[in-house]
Structure formats: C-alpha cells, structure tokens
Design a protein around this motif. Sequence first.
Motif, short mmCIF file in Angstrom:
data_model
loop_
_atom_site.label_atom_id
_atom_site.label_comp_id
_atom_site.label_asym_id
_atom_site.label_seq_id
_atom_site.Cartn_x
_atom_site.Cartn_y
_atom_site.Cartn_z
N THR A 11 27.28 54.27 38.45
CA THR A 11 26.06 54.16 39.23
C THR A 11 24.97 53.32 38.58
O THR A 11 24.32 52.52 39.25
N GLU A 12 24.75 53.50 37.28
CA GLU A 12 23.68 52.72 36.65
C GLU A 12 23.93 51.22 36.76
O GLU A 12 23.01 50.48 37.16
N PRO A 13 25.13 50.71 36.46
CA PRO A 13 25.34 49.28 36.65
C PRO A 13 25.16 48.83 38.10
O PRO A 13 24.67 47.72 38.36
N GLU A 14 25.55 49.69 39.04
CA GLU A 14 25.45 49.31 40.45
C GLU A 14 24.00 49.23 40.92
O GLU A 14 23.63 48.28 41.64
N ILE A 15 23.16 50.18 40.53
CA ILE A 15 21.78 50.11 41.00
C ILE A 15 20.99 49.04 40.24
O ILE A 15 20.01 48.50 40.78
N PHE A 39 12.58 53.67 40.66
CA PHE A 39 12.50 55.12 40.57
C PHE A 39 11.68 55.57 39.36
O PHE A 39 11.73 54.95 38.29
N GLU A 40 10.97 56.66 39.52
CA GLU A 40 10.29 57.30 38.40
C GLU A 40 11.31 57.84 37.40
O GLU A 40 11.07 57.83 36.18
N ASP A 41 12.43 58.33 37.91
CA ASP A 41 13.49 58.84 37.06
C ASP A 41 14.79 58.76 37.84
O ASP A 41 14.81 58.84 39.08
N VAL A 42 15.88 58.57 37.10
CA VAL A 42 17.22 58.53 37.68
C VAL A 42 18.00 59.69 37.08
O VAL A 42 18.34 59.67 35.88
#
Length: 243
Positions: free
Chosen positions: A139-143, A152-155
């Motif tokens: 998910t992190e690479p995709e977003i 986002f304030e936080d993920v």
Amino acid sequence: MYQNYLFDLYGTLVDINTNEYKYSLWKNMAMIYSMGGASYKPAELRKKYDQFLRELIDQLPKDSYTTHPEPQLEYVFQRLFTDKGVPCSMEVAKATGRTFRALSLKYIKLYDGVKELFDAIRSHGGKPYLLSNAQRIFTEPEIRLLGIYDWFEDVMISSDEGCAKPDVMFYQRMLDKHHLDPKETIMIGNDYNTDIRGSYEAGLDSLYLHTNISPEIKGELLAKYVIMSGSLIEARKALFPDT
C-alpha cells in the motif's frame, strides 16, 4: 461538521484490480524464487504460501487483536526462501512482496473527485486520515505512486497493527493515537461491514460509498450518509453542501 475524516483506501479512494489466483503469477514467482536459489514449482509455491500465511496468523499474539488478526506478508515471502535453506534479508523479502503485487496488478487509479474532496476537507478545517485493511509493503508504494501519501495526517495500515477492520481495536488505535473525539469523526468507506458496521461499533458516524468493488450488502446498512452511485463528488456535496 466533522473535524476528522477516516478513509478506507481500496474501493473508496482507489480503484484497483488484482488477481492473485492466475497461474502466470505463481509461474513467474516460482521462477523468481528459483533464480534466487529457492527452487519451486508454481503449485508448490502457492501451497507453501497459503500454509505459511495460515501459520503466521496463528502466531500473532492474541492481545494484538480481538476478532480480525492481520499478519505482515513480508515474513511469508521471507520464509519461502529460508524454508529452502536460502538466507533472506527483510529488504529482499519486502522487494519480493512488491514484485508479487506488481505481477498480480491489472490496474490501479484514483476515483474521480478525490482531490476535490480532500480540498473541501482542508478548506473547512478538517483533517483526513487513512485507516486501511492492507499490507504496508503493497500500500505505501501504491499511494506514493498515486501522489496521495502526504495528503493524510496519518496512514494507519492493518498489517502494522496486527488487526483489521471491522475490529473495534483497530479504530480505537487511531482515535487514541491522535486523541480524536468520536463525535467529531466520520468513517468513509465502501464496505458495509468492515467500514460501516465496524465504525458504528466504534461509536463513529460513517458515509457509505457503493463502488464497483463493494461487496454485496448483507444486513442493515448503518451509515449516516449513503451514496449508492459511489460518486466522491456526491459524497463531497453531502458532507459539504456549500461546495
């Protein structure tokens, strides 16, 4: 008006199509492992992947979740090497996991209206947060690829926390971490159970989006706002009628 906006990701902000069942995926992954010294046939690799995933879930500490455990898949990708006697660093395991994801991916894109909704939240003094049932290595690479990570304030991702929606514990961790008032917080998602029932049980209002990858609604839909068209433009107007 709400101050805090918790977002689901896939099927809510991001339209995605993956296929982890296709033979070509496991054929290519078996080749990657074999070239790294861990010899597999495609069927064997898939069987071992499922086995190691089940075992990893069983090993999660019970106090990390109440109803829905969530493992970190990089440990599965690592064990697929080490089970064949091949040393594997965590960086290699994560890279292998990202390769697996890329090979399974048909497409990924933002839904229309994402930027405008976030602009409306910010212009009204609100703060957006991500609360996603997902794997950090995917998910992190995709977003970041989609250019929304810093919106986002936080993920907060379930694989990091060991639990997943609709587990109330997952919601509570976000609320506690940022001292969010449930009365000032709304969940926005496309799953009637994980996003809507889960947030309801956590004491939050919610907005339901029925998108192209929403599961079938079974039972009462406990959302304050319902957008059956799945349109984020309609969602923005429901939350911010002045936009």
